[in-house]
Design an enzyme around this catalytic site. Structure first.
Site, short mmCIF file in Angstrom:
data_model
loop_
_atom_site.label_atom_id
_atom_site.label_comp_id
_atom_site.label_asym_id
_atom_site.label_seq_id
_atom_site.Cartn_x
_atom_site.Cartn_y
_atom_site.Cartn_z
N CYS A 174 45.87 55.65 26.79
CA CYS A 174 47.25 55.88 26.37
C CYS A 174 47.27 55.99 24.86
CB CYS A 174 48.17 54.78 26.90
SG CYS A 174 47.79 53.15 26.25
N HIS A 229 25.46 30.80 30.08
CA HIS A 229 26.03 31.30 31.33
C HIS A 229 25.44 30.47 32.47
CE1 HIS A 229 27.19 34.03 34.58
NE2 HIS A 229 27.98 34.65 33.72
#
Length: 691
Positions: free
Chosen positions: A25, A613
């Site tokens: 956009c 992680h």
């Protein structure tokens, strides 16, 4: 640089195989992904050329670029690995760390993502933004024309055919706006966009509009003027059925409603009509069914709903102008980041069509200039402190705001990263709101129809920038109001700063590592800020990184995750845990803490960025079995507990317990050497850092 950034964005988004489709956009890249859990949000947030990363519901994701979004989109789509992405043939790639503790994601998480249908609804509304470019261009033309007329440079329309032509350029945008919106909305709902555009165009043909001529269609068409709305309503009979007639030019709600109904009909027809004849009969039946529904039902309902919404707000503006003028600028700072401001923008267009003027844009301009004032304050501080990166970011954002009226570069590039800005900026919003409320009451606007209206009005949709000030009635009231909001926000930022002591210390460390000037704390800064800055200035360089958990150390190649093995997230190690406690491998600030407890991002005082992680694909456990002990932006020391994990529960869920740790900015270092094939206790050295 742009091509390199394009490649980095695709890597951080999970690879080309994780991308189903990509659109853009006015300021954002809009991804539809195979699995949003593969996104490395921390890497996106720290990437040059990226202003922000915004998770959406489901597997949708937005990457905020700013004014260069179209160029970035083209660079991405020209990458060899992106061939065929529009067809939606992405394949599942390896998992990447996803950071849910990001500032902007957390802001959206308060509202978005919890109620999927509501999230999708507002996403549908906001995806009309591909037309914002032409709206912005048209609003600047309007402003320049009004300015030239008001100061006498050009004569009025009656004596100037050139002016008539120029007006036609911007009027064409608003007159045919329903067709553009119908096209975009249909495309969003995976319907042939030309079909949506053609159905809306049918209601705007001269022949259909001619039905409103009660003189020509005597005895068939009747028209009545509404005393409440000040508009004329006409009705006629088609096939013996009463039909309400309306002028649909410039309307927003009707094409949005029409496209939603079209999607139901279109996809329903595709299920029952054989594939071999769909190309003929799906459009044929869609045009007949939805065209009739729109003319008889959807159109009149959309017009009525929009009109009465406008009347309701007009009543509030007329009877409680203080509340209205303050409420709008105080709400917008929260609506825009959440993507909930588009319905109000649509209402502005509806007001212009139904009432002949709009009264929302004036107070909205107060918020915009408070936003730009805060950015100006950040620019002042960045120049004073010789912070090159922030100077470039704030200068570009300020230019986009003052000249284009676009707030996203300021919001996503600066404000949502440094939340203290909001406290200063809201004061500016309030101050400007009070001024526009008081002056708007004392000096009412006069509309083109001669009606006196409390507050500032405009008869054109205009992005609130310096260039569009002339389009407002009681221009001086508007100018004073936005000046107050701008100055108050800017002065507060300059006086009180926009960063916490920790954020200032982090900037100091980054400046040292980059070899640039280091800012000094103001004389009246809090003792903790001075102490932090002093500690940063004398910080010992990080030369090793400890194990976050006890266990057996393996190479990333053997850890079981292809993305980590590719070193896209930097060099590191995998640890097969023998203990349930995961600790901080280094001392520093927790930039990210996943709500699920599976990922942590730390940054040391000398700029080493470490990712921990816990397990592979454990984000899908939604925090079950993870007991987080820390929060984002918290300072921790090496060895402090980050999370306690029930690894037996992880195994029962079918996920790997291997805990991965990498140095995210490996590329900026001389080297990172892992120590593998050994058993370690938490805190023992597993990575050597070379400068």
């Amino acid at each position: 640089m742009a091509a390199s950034t394009a490649s980095q964005i695709i890597e951080a988004i999970g690879g080309a195989g994780n991308v189903k489709s990509l659109t853009h956009c006015a300021t954002r890249l809009r991804f539809e992904l195979v699995d949003a859990g593969k996104v490395d949000q921390h890497r996106l947030e720290t990437m040059k050329g990226v202003l922000g990363a915004v998770p959406q519901s489901g597997d949708r994701y937005q990457v905020v670029i700013g004014g260069a979004v179209a160029t970035m989109y083209e660079n991405i789509m020209h990458l060899p690995e992106m061939a065929g992405v529009d067809a939606g043939k992405g394949a599942v790639a390896g998992d990447k760390a996803q950071s849910d503790a990001d500032v902007k994601a957390a802001e959206r998480a308060k509202v978005r993502g919890k109620v999927a249908w509501m999230d999708s609804f507002f996403e549908y509304l906001s995806d009309s933004c591909p037309i914002l470019g032409v709206l912005l261009g048209a609003s600047i033309i309007i402003a320049l024309i009004n300015l030239c007329i008001s100061i006498g440079i050009v004569p009025g329309e009656e004596a100037n055919t050139s002016l008539v032509f120029i007006k036609a350029i911007w009027k064409g945008v608003f007159y045919f706006l329903p067709i553009m919106i119908a096209y975009n909305a249909s495309k969003k709902l995976k319907v042939d966009p030309w079909l949506g555009g053609s159905i809306m165009a049918a209601l705007m043909t001269p022949q259909f509009a001619d039905l409103m001529d009660s003189e020509k269609w005597k005895g068939v068409t009747t028209c009545v003027k509404s005393a409440t709305l000040g508009t004329t309503s006409c009705s006629t009979k088609v096939f013996g059925i009463p039909m309400l007639l309306n002028d649909y030019s410039g309307n927003v709600f009707v094409p949005l409603l029409m496209a939603a109904v079209l999607a139901l009909v279109y996809h329903g027809l595709k299920k029952i009509i054989p594939d071999s004849v769909q190309i003929v009969f799906v459009p044929f039946f869609s045009m007949i069914i939805v065209g009739a529904l729109t003319a008889f039902l959807i159109g009149p309902l959309g017009i009525l709903a929009g009109n009465w919404l406008g009347v309701g707000l007009a009543w509030l503006n007329g009877h409680a102008p203080f509340i209205f003028a303050i409420l709008i600028p105080m709400l917008y700072p929260f609506l825009v980041p959440l993507g909930l401001h588009w319905p109000l923008n649509a209402l502005m267009l509806m007001n212009i069509q139904s009432l002949g003027y709009d009264f929302i844009q004036g107070p909205m301009g107060v918020w915009n200039f408070a936003c730009f004032g805060a950015t100006a304050g950040v620019l002042f501080i960045s120049i004073r402190d010789k912070n090159k990166d922030m100077r470039q970011t704030s200068l570009g954002a300020l230019a986009a705001g003052l000249l284009g009226g676009v707030s996203e570069p300021s919001l996503y590039g600066i404000h949502l990263r440094y939340k203290l800005i909001y406290k200063r900026m809201l004061v500016g919003c309030f101050a400007g709101g009070v001024v526009i409320a008081v002056l708007g009451w004392l000096f009412p606007s006069v509309t083109a129809a001669g009606e006196s209206v409390r507050g500032v009005t405009t008869n054109a949709f205009a992005f609130t920038s310096l260039l569009t000030i002339p389009v407002f009635s009681q221009m001086w009231v508007y100018a004073v109001s936005i000046a107050v909001s701008f100055i108050v926000s800017m002065v507060l930022i300059i006086m009180l700063d926009y960063r916490t002591p920790e954020q200032k210390a982090e900037m100091n460390a980054a400046s040292e590592s980059d070899g640039t000037a280091v800012e000094t704390a103001p004389a009246d800064a809090a003792p903790v800020a001075t102490a932090t800055a002093t500690a940063t200035a004398t910080a010992v360089r990080t030369t090793t990184v400890g194990a976050p958990v006890a266990g057996h150390v393996v190479s990333l190649d053997d850890a079981g995750d292809p993305v980590f093995a590719s070193r896209a997230l930097g060099e590191g190690v995998g640890i097969q845990p023998t203990d349930s406690t995961v600790v901080a491998p280094v001392s520093g600030v927790l930039q990210t803490v996943a709500e699920t407890g599976h990922a942590f991002g730390l940054k040391t005082d000398d700029g080493i960025e470490v990712l921990v992680h816990v397990g592979i694909d454990t984000v899908k456990m939604n925090g079950e079995g993870f007991h987080v002990a820390v929060s984002a932006n918290q300072r921790v020391n090496a060895g402090d507990t980050l999370v306690t994990v029930d690894f037996d529960k992880v195994k029962e869920a079918g996920y790997s317990t291997t805990t991965l740790m990498t140095v995210l900015n490996t590329a900026a270092l001389a080297g990172v050497t892992p120590k593998t094939g050994v058993d370690v206790q938490a805190g023992q050295e597993v990575l050597d850092i070379q400068r």
